[in-house]
Design an enzyme around this catalytic site. Structure first.
Site, short mmCIF file in Angstrom:
data_model
loop_
_atom_site.label_atom_id
_atom_site.label_comp_id
_atom_site.label_asym_id
_atom_site.label_seq_id
_atom_site.Cartn_x
_atom_site.Cartn_y
_atom_site.Cartn_z
N PHE A 218 0.82 -1.21 0.00
CA PHE A 218 0.00 0.00 0.00
C PHE A 218 0.85 1.26 0.00
CE2 PHE A 218 0.81 -0.86 4.52
CZ PHE A 218 1.23 0.39 4.97
N GLY A 219 0.20 2.37 -0.34
CA GLY A 219 0.72 3.70 -0.08
C GLY A 219 -0.31 4.40 0.79
N HIS A 251 4.56 0.59 1.48
CA HIS A 251 4.88 -0.81 1.80
C HIS A 251 4.85 -1.61 0.50
CE1 HIS A 251 3.36 -4.91 3.46
NE2 HIS A 251 4.68 -4.90 3.40
N HIS A 343 11.91 -5.75 5.87
CA HIS A 343 11.47 -6.75 6.84
C HIS A 343 11.40 -8.16 6.25
CE1 HIS A 343 7.59 -4.62 5.55
NE2 HIS A 343 7.50 -5.81 4.98
N HIS A 414 7.13 -6.22 12.35
CA HIS A 414 7.08 -5.38 11.14
C HIS A 414 5.72 -4.73 10.96
CE1 HIS A 414 4.78 -8.59 9.39
NE2 HIS A 414 4.95 -8.23 8.13
N GLY A 415 4.82 -4.92 11.91
CA GLY A 415 3.49 -4.32 11.81
C GLY A 415 2.56 -5.00 12.81
N ALA A 416 1.28 -5.02 12.46
CA ALA A 416 0.30 -5.63 13.35
C ALA A 416 0.27 -7.15 13.24
CB ALA A 416 -1.09 -5.05 13.07
#
EC number: 6.5.1.-
Length: 495
Positions: A218-219, A251, A343, A414-416
């Site tokens: 995504f952006g 990403h 990541h 690296h995130g959720a």
């Protein structure tokens, strides 16, 4: 069933290695997070820890079942290289562009719609799509593609693509080299593959530079909200973050090019195992490996470097195109890259006083201030920026590592991390509810409907994930990023 976790404190635990052979698996996560680790994730962690040459295994709070090794894990080995704990999207990464635009400039939904249109005209989304599908694109020839894949974000490549060359100083790694440290080795490797027709559509793959693809890539247009802590405000200044101003978070990774390289390596190493009668670790062919120093390891390291260089230039070009789009809609816009960090990569680092290949599969490097690897970088005193995406509704964050991150191999999540598979999310989530959630939070997106398998509720509770990281003492929040619009494709990723 007996819990596999041995609790250390609120946000730390460990899982003994099989038969208590070797160092236990480090687990970062509160009780709520640990309850979310399913049996497949735990089994993959145990399989990976017991694989040949592996000395350290870390499960981060975003961990979930992956390809051989869990997504959200760190695996270190001084003697072996493993493609699985890097994955098929080589050097999938995050980048953040800070602009000088006040948040008030994008309150108007019409302005945000114009920005979405201007960005999509330059950075297409969707499987197989690249600069040919973008009206205001950069044209990438095969020759320039070779240069990008072998040199990464060199000054020559940046200048050819209209990327500010100084952005290379804001990269975790602006270039990757062959297994012997040479660029010429990558040229030879790529020439050999192209000569044997391994890349009959090479130029098409190079035309994907400057594009997001599909899946979870995504952006996202953000508003920066700095933390009130004076020390974190000082760190934000070093990072180049500006309070209540617009930033853009991206990403994506190495697109179809990296996917081909990774898939070919898996197939080649599986053949190597079968030819020599080797057993797959825990019977899982997705955990194939190559002992360092062998031709097979050298070939993988070269291919990983080629894919990583593509991913680096892909992000740099996306950011240049996004800045250009903002300048078209809001003249006078300036932008500076805050950081670019991967990541899905293996890097040589020191672990427990020995040089190892640290594989981060859905895990982010986290070097604190004073770490030797940051010497002569802008972040030597503070530690480098850590870019952690949550979800558009609940926000994302920029963090900075603390010295205690040594206990997780200097890594964080690296995130959720997903809590629902894509098919499961499509079955149980309601499209109207998902879209209404975005509307009530005044977040726009480029597609007719937000991809339901990428809805915020398909991911873990980001606040609990962050609480795990902070309670374990790994990192501290520098700022929050509040989403204003999202660029994302509803189709599956081709990478």
């Amino acid at each position: 069933m007996t819990s596999p976790f041995h609790i250390i404190n609120e946000a730390e635990a460990f899982i003994p290695a099989r038969d208590n052979k070797g160092k236990p698996i480090t687990v970062i996560g509160t009780e709520a997070i640990r309850k979310g680790f399913d049996q497949t994730c735990i089994d993959q962690a145990l399989n990976s820890r017991s694989a040949p040459g592996v000395t350290d295994l870390v499960l981060n709070p975003d961990a979930h079942a992956g390809y051989g090794a869990p997504v959200g894990c760190v695996m270190a080995s001084p003697t072996h290289i493993y493609p699985g704990p890097v994955g098929v999207d080589i050097k999938c990464s995050m980048s953040l562009l800070q602009m000088n635009i006040p948040a008030s400039e994008i309150v108007d939904r019409t302005v945000r719609r114009r920005l979405i249109e201007a960005i999509v005209a330059r950075t297409p989304t969707g499987p197989g799509r690249g600069q040919r599908e973008a009206k205001k694109s950069r044209r990438v020839s095969a020759a320039l593609g070779v240069q990008a894949c072998t040199e990464g974000a060199s000054q020559a490549v940046c200048e050819a693509l209209g990327i500010p060359p100084e952005w290379a100083l804001r990269c975790e790694d602006s270039a990757h080299y062959g297994h012997d440290g040479n660029v010429s080795t990558l040229h030879e490797r790529l020439d050999k593959m192209r000569a044997f027709n391994a890349f009959p559509n090479f130029e098409n793959k190079m035309m994907q530079l400057g594009s997001y693809g599909g899946g979870n890539h995504f952006g996202e247009c953000e508003v920066v909200q700095l933390d009130e802590d004076p020390a974190m405000r000082a760190t934000a200044e070093v990072f180049g973050l500006q309070d209540d101003r617009v930033a853009f978070l991206s990403h994506c990774g190495s697109r179809g090019f990296g996917n081909i390289l990774a898939q070919r390596q898996f197939k080649a190493l599986e053949g190597f195992f079968r030819t020599w009668g080797l057993d797959f670790p825990a019977g899982d062919k997705q955990l194939v490996y190559a002992p360092l120093g062998t031709p097979e390891a050298d070939a993988y390291l070269d291919d990983m470097a080629l894919g990583a260089n593509f991913a680096t230039v892909n992000h740099m070009l996306i950011n240049a195109l996004v800045l250009e789009a903002f300048q078209e809609v809001l003249p006078g816009t300036t932008g500076q890259l805050v950081y670019f960090i991967s990541h899905n990569i293996a890097r040589q680092e020191v672990v427990d006083n020995q040089l190892s290949w640290v594989h981060r599969k859905g895990a982010t490097r986290a070097f604190p201030g004073g770490h030797h690897a940051l010497k002569d970088t802008p972040f030597a005193a503070t530690g480098h920026p850590i870019l952690l995406p949550g979800n558009p509704r609940d926000g994302s964050v920029v963090m900075v590592a603390k010295p205690e991150a040594v206990k997780s191999c200097y890594s964080v999540n690296h995130g959720a991390g997903r809590c629902m598979g894509r098919k499961h999310a499509s079955r149980v989530l309601d499209q109207k509810t998902v879209d209404a959630d975005f509307e009530s939070n005044d977040i726009l997106f480029n597609s007719r409907q937000y991809p339901i398998d990428e809805a915020p509720n398909a991911y873990k509770d980001f606040k609990e994930v962050l609480r795990s990281v902070e309670s374990a003492g790994l990192a501290q929040q520098v700022c929050k990023l509040k989403a204003r619009f999202v660029i994302k494709d509803a189709a599956e990723a081709d990478d």
